[in-house]
Design a protein around this motif. Sequence first.
Motif, PDB file in Angstrom:
ATOM      1  N   PHE A  55      39.727  45.895  39.504  1.00  0.00           N
ATOM      2  CA  PHE A  55      39.775  47.465  40.196  1.00  0.00           C
ATOM      3  C   PHE A  55      39.028  47.361  41.359  1.00  0.00           C
ATOM      4  N   GLY A  56      37.869  46.521  41.533  1.00  0.00           N
ATOM      5  CA  GLY A  56      36.889  46.413  42.696  1.00  0.00           C
ATOM      6  C   GLY A  56      37.649  45.836  43.670  1.00  0.00           C
ATOM      7  N   LEU A  57      38.425  44.684  43.585  1.00  0.00           N
ATOM      8  CA  LEU A  57      39.058  44.193  44.656  1.00  0.00           C
ATOM      9  C   LEU A  57      40.174  45.011  44.932  1.00  0.00           C
ATOM     10  N   ALA A  58      40.978  45.673  44.182  1.00  0.00           N
ATOM     11  CA  ALA A  58      42.005  46.539  44.656  1.00  0.00           C
ATOM     12  C   ALA A  58      41.548  47.809  45.626  1.00  0.00           C
ATOM     13  N   ILE A  59      40.417  48.339  45.118  1.00  0.00           N
ATOM     14  CA  ILE A  59      39.829  49.452  45.849  1.00  0.00           C
ATOM     15  C   ILE A  59      39.240  49.066  47.172  1.00  0.00           C
ATOM     16  N   TRP A  60      38.638  47.872  47.031  1.00  0.00           N
ATOM     17  CA  TRP A  60      38.218  47.596  48.341  1.00  0.00           C
ATOM     18  C   TRP A  60      39.419  46.962  49.484  1.00  0.00           C
TER      19      TRP A  60
END
Length: 65
Positions: free
Chosen positions: A18-23
């Motif tokens: 989720f962190g990579l996708a949001i970034w």
Amino acid sequence: MPLHDTFPILIPLIILQFGLAIWALIDIFRHQQYKIGNRYLWIPVVLLISIFGPVIYFVFGRRDY
């Protein structure tokens, strides 16, 4: 292997995904130019290809400014 035994391994992976996708999505919406393709190509790649989608975007799509 029961699910409660694998939770300690899955939670960091889910947070990473989720962190990579949001970034990646924030970066896609902030910039107009990409090395390959356009915004309409990268949004589905980031959202549909699990952890590897954002990594593919940062390696092949993001233009260095």
